[in-house]
Scaffold this motif. Structure first.
Motif, PDB file in Angstrom:
ATOM      1  N   ILE A  84      33.816  51.639  47.480  1.00  0.00           N
ATOM      2  CA  ILE A  84      35.340  51.259  47.460  1.00  0.00           C
ATOM      3  C   ILE A  84      35.803  51.156  48.636  1.00  0.00           C
ATOM      4  N   ARG A 131      38.190  48.187  49.772  1.00  0.00           N
ATOM      5  CA  ARG A 131      39.471  48.061  49.004  1.00  0.00           C
ATOM      6  C   ARG A 131      40.414  49.007  49.449  1.00  0.00           C
ATOM      7  N   LEU A 132      40.014  49.921  50.145  1.00  0.00           N
ATOM      8  CA  LEU A 132      41.033  51.185  50.804  1.00  0.00           C
ATOM      9  C   LEU A 132      41.365  50.794  52.249  1.00  0.00           C
ATOM     10  N   PRO A 185      48.091  47.182  44.653  1.00  0.00           N
ATOM     11  CA  PRO A 185      47.106  47.838  43.958  1.00  0.00           C
ATOM     12  C   PRO A 185      46.636  49.159  44.047  1.00  0.00           C
ATOM     13  N   SER A 215      46.307  51.997  41.594  1.00  0.00           N
ATOM     14  CA  SER A 215      45.361  51.747  40.548  1.00  0.00           C
ATOM     15  C   SER A 215      43.822  51.979  41.133  1.00  0.00           C
ATOM     16  N   THR A 216      43.849  51.565  42.374  1.00  0.00           N
ATOM     17  CA  THR A 216      42.508  51.567  43.090  1.00  0.00           C
ATOM     18  C   THR A 216      42.083  52.903  42.972  1.00  0.00           C
ATOM     19  N   SER A 239      38.110  43.412  34.504  1.00  0.00           N
ATOM     20  CA  SER A 239      38.729  44.090  35.424  1.00  0.00           C
ATOM     21  C   SER A 239      39.902  44.488  34.663  1.00  0.00           C
ATOM     22  N   ASP A 271      43.894  46.205  36.683  1.00  0.00           N
ATOM     23  CA  ASP A 271      44.318  45.324  37.826  1.00  0.00           C
ATOM     24  C   ASP A 271      43.409  44.472  38.199  1.00  0.00           C
ATOM     25  N   ASP A 301      42.694  43.575  40.989  1.00  0.00           N
ATOM     26  CA  ASP A 301      41.897  43.625  42.272  1.00  0.00           C
ATOM     27  C   ASP A 301      40.569  44.234  42.045  1.00  0.00           C
ATOM     28  N   GLY A 302      40.075  44.780  41.084  1.00  0.00           N
ATOM     29  CA  GLY A 302      38.825  44.970  40.739  1.00  0.00           C
ATOM     30  C   GLY A 302      37.809  43.821  41.084  1.00  0.00           C
ATOM     31  N   ARG A 312      47.793  41.891  47.605  1.00  0.00           N
ATOM     32  CA  ARG A 312      47.833  43.207  47.708  1.00  0.00           C
ATOM     33  C   ARG A 312      49.121  43.516  48.107  1.00  0.00           C
TER      34      ARG A 312
END
Lengths: 519, 304
Positions: free
Chosen positions: A132, A135-136, A160, A163-164, A422, A425, A427-428, A457
């Motif tokens: 992950i 995505r961070l 997101p 939610s992430t 997904s 969200d 973004d998944g 984002r």
């Protein structure tokens, strides 16, 4: 007449009352005993929540062993867990989490702000295995304000973000990570309702109740109700089903649509409808010939008839989807759709220099539905002169070829695979487009497409976010690095004696409040 | 055989004619005995039926790879006598074409076994000593692994696909033929007619090709029939684990593999290929047993 009616109403009323009384008697207090065994499609790959998370069983084990900072439910709402509450600064760049006090890890150390900071830093470390981390990247710093307060500072606005985080913020014990090092994935220490007894890769994970868990049950005692949990992964749908029927397993992550009548006709079993769905996808190695030529990818896309394909695979419960989004999500994209046009496919083939057709290798993981899809794709493509040779591989061999893109591997030309839609969200699904990303199977690097994901984002406006993703969907229908065939809702099954299983968005189970009714 | 000894002492060319006499004697009334051997007749009927169906496949069957997604999993009916599979393909046509694959596998695999196994056995048995030791230890090594497991290993090294599966099954069947031929050779090379051929100066080559091979071939024919059954089963196993015929080529094992998840809902998907495998292998085994009875002169009296 009215007397009869009154009598009828009285009898009806009495019936309703008595059935309600029976219902109350049955929904007794949860009983504190028993073990529940669950089976998922994929084997457990790791007990370290900051490493890979490829299978649902991984997620189920993490949910049993760990607490998350925050959690997302099947409705897409963000719920507090270790963070009792949080504040967001006006510019949306600073998140302050207020932590629950008195929670300790299975090894006795305290779950405090330091542990939360340690976990988030571990999750976002680009050098780590964390799936992950990509995505961070918006996280600038994680600061401990006091023992029970953590502040996360972002470098840019990230819609997101919560939610992430909610999808993957299982908090690990820093002491245990330091102690076990690389072996941590075999020796998980969290603060969850269950603690690890044993796990051998490829075999089942055995968990027992955490006597010192912080959540309180309906009887005023600490949760969980169960003595233990056993989790295992079996790919074969038939084996999972037979073992559920025989009582070997209580929870089956996934049954095939065709097996629904079998489950429904068995009084000991119930069907679970999840919010999740599986998307079926064809992909290409866009970095190498022949599919570096967009015309060939579009030829494949035009030669497929997704409606017929998904109808056959799902026995009617699936639907065409131009992208792996859930049908009712706010970010669902209705248009454009794939258009079946065999003449266009032939024309594109000829233009690309293959007037006599094209021979390619198509690999898939050796599973029933994947094999079925492969043969349908093969027959549909044969109509326009694309001859595919199907290679059914073991899961690990398939991943060896396709993770981080197939590169120059000659078997990596074209593939079929399943992936979850997904929920929560959009973004998944960013990971399929992230340059150099581990699941960017196609090895597709389009700056404009990735730019739209980044745009989505950095705005909080839902319509703008949806528009950004709609643009991405349109771009990828023009370039076809992936051809999304459609979604099939995930259906699970459970033995009826198992009560109060909370479903997670990934169609896993939260077993904290689960109990067994053997009465 | 005193007469042959006397004759061969006078004329070398007569040696061959008289030495193969046991074979021609054994074959006297072969058909007569075969006709009275019911087991063999049943075996021939089973195998013959499938061979005939396989030969006539283009005439009697539809395209076994034509999908009809709207008509999937139909139970047996007049238009599809064996039902349709999960992709709407006609199951009967797939069984018929699958028979071609199975028979092809049986022939090629047993062919490989014969071509390599028989000479190895002849040479090992005839020359004995170090050659025998060396080749038979290699054969022992091959036989030490369970046949299916060895076939899986070879097929996965060669890669999936029908040709590779056939080669793998062929390699696995070599040791059986080699051992059998070696045993026969050891026995026959001590017989009077071989000794007399040697006495008149016949070359090794002549003795092997004209005396030992023709006289030792009967058990090999029997073994070939039984091995064909084994080859069909092994191919089915390989296809079942995804190492046999590649889709969409129909093969009985592959059909079983796609059919077994439907055991509860569409049993015809696994029933018919299963029956086809069972009947063919049973037929080949009967045929093998029958051939043994018919070809073995020692058992002749029992049937006359």
């Amino acid at each position: 007449m009215s007397f009869r009616k009154a009598l009828f109403m009285t009898v009806l009323f009495a019936l309703v009352l008595s059935s309600a009384a029976v219902a109350i008697a049955q929904s007794d207090m949860p009983q504190r005993r028993g073990t529940v065994s669950g089976v998922c499609v994929a084997a457990i790959t790791s007990l370290d929540p900051q490493s890979t998370q490829l299978g649902v069983c991984d997620a189920v084990v993490y949910d049993a062993l760990y607490n998350q900072l925050i959690r997302v439910n099947t409705a897409g709402e963000i719920l507090p867990e270790i963070a009792e509450s949080w504040d967001v600064s006006d510019d949306g760049l600073t998140y302050t989490f207020h932590l629950r006090s008195g929670v300790s890890f299975h090894d006795g150390t305290a779950l405090d702000a330091e542990a939360v900071k340690f976990t988030i830093d571990r999750m976002r470390d680009p050098e780590s295995e964390s799936y992950i981390a990509g995505r961070l990247t918006a996280i600038e710093a994680v600061n401990v304000l006091d023992e029970a307060t953590v502040e996360v500072v972002l470098n840019s606005f990230n819609a997101p973000f919560l939610s992430t985080l909610a999808g993957a913020s299982a908090i690990v014990s820093p002491t245990a990570v330091a102690e076990y090092g690389d072996d941590y994935r075999f020796n998980a220490v969290g603060s969850g309702p269950f603690k690890l007894v044993s796990w051998t890769p490829g075999e089942e994970a055995v968990l027992e109740r955490n006597e010192n868990y912080w959540e309180i049950g309906a009887d005023g005692e600490p949760l969980p109700y169960l003595d233990g949990v056993v989790l295992t992964g079996i790919e074969d749908n038939t084996v999972r089903l037979l073992n559920l029927q025989s009582g070997e397993f209580d929870l089956n992550e996934r049954i095939l649509p065709r097996d629904v009548p079998t489950i429904e006709s068995d009084p000991d079993l119930s069907v679970i409808e999840t919010v999740n769905a599986t998307a079926y996808t064809v992909t290409f190695n866009v970095s190498q010939p022949p599919f570096d030529d967009v015309r060939l990818r579009l030829a494949v896309q035009a030669a497929l008839q997704p409606d017929a394909l998904i109808e056959n695979l799902s026995r009617g419960i699936g639907y065409y989807a131009n992208f792996p989004f859930p049908l009712d999500a706010w970010y669902w994209v209705d248009e454009p759709r794939q258009v079946y046009d065999p003449d266009l496919a032939r024309q594109l083939l000829a233009e690309a220099g293959y007037p006599d057709g094209l021979d390619v290798i198509y690999t898939h993981i050796n599973r029933t539905v994947d094999a079925q899809m492969a043969q349908i794709v093969q027959a549909m493509l044969a109509q326009v002169g694309i001859r595919i040779e199907i290679q059914a591989l073991e899961r690990t061999s398939w991943l060896d070829i396709w993770l981080v893109g197939a590169g120059e591997n000659t078997e990596g030309q074209m593939a079929g695979f399943q992936n979850g839609v997904s929920p929560g969200d959009p973004d998944g699904k960013a990971m399929f487009f992230q340059p150099g990303g581990i699941v960017n199977f196609a090895d597709y690097n389009n700056e404009v497409a990735w730019g739209r994901i980044e745009d989505s984002r950095t705005t909080l406006d839902q319509a703008e976010r949806a528009q950004a993703w709609a643009d991405l969907v349109a771009i990828q229908l023009e370039e076809a690095p992936y051809v999304w065939v459609g979604n099939i809702p995930v259906i699970g099954a459970t033995r009826t004696r198992v009560q109060d299983v909370t479903l997670t968005p990934s169609s896993g189970w939260l077993l904290t409040r689960t109990w067994v009714n053997d009465a | 055989m005193p007469s042959s000894t006397r004759e061969s002492a006078t004329n070398k060319t007569d040696v061959a004619a008289s030495a193969v006499a046991p074979v021609s004697q054994a074959r006297t009334g072969l058909w007569h005995r075969a006709r009275r051997n019911h087991q063999m007749l049943i075996g021939m009927a089973c195998v013959g039926t499938f061979a005939l169906l396989a030969l006539l496949a283009p005439v009697i069957a539809k395209d076994p790879t034509a999908l009809d997604l709207m008509n999937d999993l139909l139970p047996p009916s007049t238009s599809a006598p064996f039902g349709t599979d999960e992709l709407g393909r006609d199951q009967f046509s797939r069984i018929v074409y699958g028979g071609r694959v199975s028979l092809q596998v049986a022939m090629l695999a047993v062919g490989i076994g014969l071509v390599f196994g028989v000479p190895v056995g002849l040479i090992a048995g005839f020359y004995g000593e170090r050659i025998d030791n060396l080749t038979m230890r290699i054969m022992d090594g091959l036989q030490a692994f369970p046949a299916v497991l060895l076939a899986i290993v070879i097929a996965s090294v060669l890669g999936s696909g029908l040709t590779n599966a056939m080669i793998a099954i062929g390699i696995v069947s070599i040791p059986g033929f080699a051992r059998l031929m070696r045993g026969q050779t050891l026995q026959i090379k001590e017989t009077d007619y071989v000794l007399s051929a040697r006495a008149v100066g016949a070359s090794n080559r002549h003795i092997i090709l004209r005396h030992i091979l023709p006289n030792g071939v009967a058990p090999i024919i029997v073994a070939a029939a039984v091995s064909s059954a084994g080859a069909i089963l092994t191919e089915a196993s390989l296809s079942f684990v995804g190492l046999g015929a590649r889709p969409p080529t129909p093969s009985w094992g592959g059909m079983l593999q796609t059919g077994y998840p439907y055991l509860g809902t569409a049993i015809w998907l696994s029933l018919f290929p299963g029956l086809a495998i069972a009947v063919t292998t049973l037929g080949l085994n009967f045929l093998g047993d029958g051939l043994r009875d018919v070809l073995d002169p020692k058992l002749r009296r029992g049937y006359n």
